[in-house]
Enzyme design. Structure first.
Site: not given
Length: 485
Positions: A226, A228, A233, A403, A405, A410
């Site tokens: 999952h 991404k 370089d 979508h 995440k 704090d």
């Protein structure tokens, strides 16, 4: 003989089914997995003949125990060892950080360093990228400016409009003589034969991650990559929630607005992301990867943003991302703001959030108003009453599908990555998150959260209680599957 088999086929099949069920149940019980998950498997195996075995086969393999990846080849490499030594902080520097501003968060740093030797890096620059159109503009610029190598790892890669542009740039750079490596998940991705031929002809090395025979029917019922990420370089890295597909870019013709968050990193944290890519590449290619010096760019930053990269999956000994999130929640003193498209927490995270809220911490969770998964939607809804009982505020995003995440705690700690707040991300899939210990970044993410709330409705607990029994029954059904989702 054949007549006997014909007349007693179903009886024999049921007997064989339950012989296999007893074997599977013995395995499940002795693996000492979460009791809730164990009971879910027992119910499925006993109540649903044949189908239960299929579900167990697809869901029940505990790859973390079996060490799916062999990471020794990468971690024992002399170049990798030297890089790790250079970026790992000694005890005195960690103590200085604790006394200066990290306070209790230093224990989180040490936790991950002990678990997976994920070092805290101090010399980093980062850029928060909101939505696909912003992310791909920056990513394609970096691709075009690459001089040595490009390493790419995605859950979803499609050769639609944005995907074709993505593939074309990789092909251009490979033709220029750069080393271009690409891996994509076989279930999440959909690439035509023409696109594959184009990649191969250009000299792009590519592999599917854990190919399956019928990807369309496999869905989420197996261990998937999952993550991404992209590394350019050895100097620049990207990670976050945005896959390579038109769905993630707000084109005028798209049916729904897509709200997402990605991160661009420059600095020492890129070393760790590169290591995770190389480990994956070593696995998907089926051969020992040749590690070159130019995979690790010499960082010229004297100071910057403290970042720690947490990865988890069947290749790690511990559920690192879940443990990091759990610790951040339990040590929160002021507020916890979470954005997640799927909220199907395990018992540890659910209890931690309830305790934090009941102790006076301002806990707010932003979820989509409409989900892209029927089961995930109702499984999420099944947890809302428990959150309301602890005075946790739940918001539903109405502008489109959210979508992103992210979590900010704090005004000091924040995380951006690929991990959802659910069982699958915590225990099954390969995930990667950036843990950021920086006030300015936390304030930026907090402001993003508040801006998103302008397009969200605060849920009313009293109104929620009035929902129909039909909806409640769907939630109860979906929740049974929660440990398996």
């Amino acid at each position: 003989m054949f007549n006997f088999l014909g007349h007693n086929f179903w009886t024999i099949a049921i007997i064989l089914n339950y012989i296999l069920v007893i074997s599977a149940l013995t395995t499940v019980i002795f693996k000492r997995i979460n009791p809730t998950k164990t009971l879910s498997y027992i119910i499925v195996l006993l109540v649903f003949p044949f189908f239960g075995l299929i579900i167990y086969y697809l869901f029940g393999q505990e790859y973390r125990k079996d060490k799916l990846f062999n990471r020794k080849n990468v971690l024992n490499n002399s170049i990798v060892k030297r890089v790790n030594e250079e970026i790992t902080l000694d005890k005195k520097k960690l103590d200085d950080l604790e006394h200066n501003y990290l306070d209790e968060k230093i224990k989180l740093v040490k936790l991950l360093q002990r678990n997976e030797k994920s070092p805290l890096t101090l010399c980093n620059k980062l850029e928060i990228l909101k939505n696909g159109e912003v992310k791909f503009k920056r990513l394609f610029e970096d691709f075009r400016n690459a001089k040595k190598n490009i390493h790419v790892e995605y859950y979803i890669l499609k050769d639609d409009k944005i995907g074709t542009e993505f593939i074309d740039i990789l092909c251009e750079k490979a033709k220029e003589g750069l080393s271009v490596k690409l891996t994509f998940d076989d279930v999440g991705s959909k690439i035509s034969k023409a696109a594959r031929k184009k990649l191969k002809a250009a000299g792009v090395e590519f592999y599917e991650f854990m190919p399956v025979i019928f990807p369309k029917f496999a869905g989420k019922m197996n261990y998937r990559n999952h993550r991404k990420i992209a590394v350019i370089d050895g100097e620049i890295a990207y990670l976050g929630g945005i896959n390579v597909s038109d769905t993630y870019v707000n084109y005028p013709h798209n049916k729904a607005y897509w709200r997402d968050t990605h991160l661009r990193l420059v600095g020492e944290s890129v070393y760790t992301i590169q290591l995770h890519f190389l480990t994956t590449w070593n696995f998907v290619s089926g051969k020992d990867v040749k590690i070159e010096k130019n995979y690790f760019h010499q960082c010229d930053l004297d100071e910057g943003v403290p970042v720690q990269i947490a990865a988890s999956g069947p290749d790690t000994d511990w559920a690192n991302i879940m443990e990091a999130i759990f610790y951040a929640i339990t040590t929160a003193e002021d507020y916890i703001y979470i954005t997640t498209p799927y909220f199907i927490p395990n018992d540890q995270i659910l209890t931690a959030l309830q305790v934090a809220s009941k102790s006076g911490v301002d806990v707010r969770i932003l979820i989509p108003n409409e989900s892209d998964s029927w089961t995930a939607k109702h499984a999420t809804n099944s947890y809302l009453e428990q959150l309301f009982e602890a005075n946790i505020k739940i918001y539903r995003y109405t502008k489109g599908f959210i979508h992103a995440k992210t979590m900010v705690v704090d005004g000091l700690f924040s995380t951006i990555g690929t991990s959802n707040m659910d069982y699958r991300s915590f225990n099954i899939n390969f995930e990667i998150n950036a843990l950021i210990y920086h006030k300015e970044t936390s304030l930026l993410l907090k402001q993003d959260f508040m801006n998103d709330l302008e397009y969200a409705d605060l849920m009313n607990p009293e109104e929620w209680q009035k929902r129909s029994k039909w909806l409640k029954s769907q939630e109860a059904y979906a929740r049974l599957w929660a440990p398996l989702l």
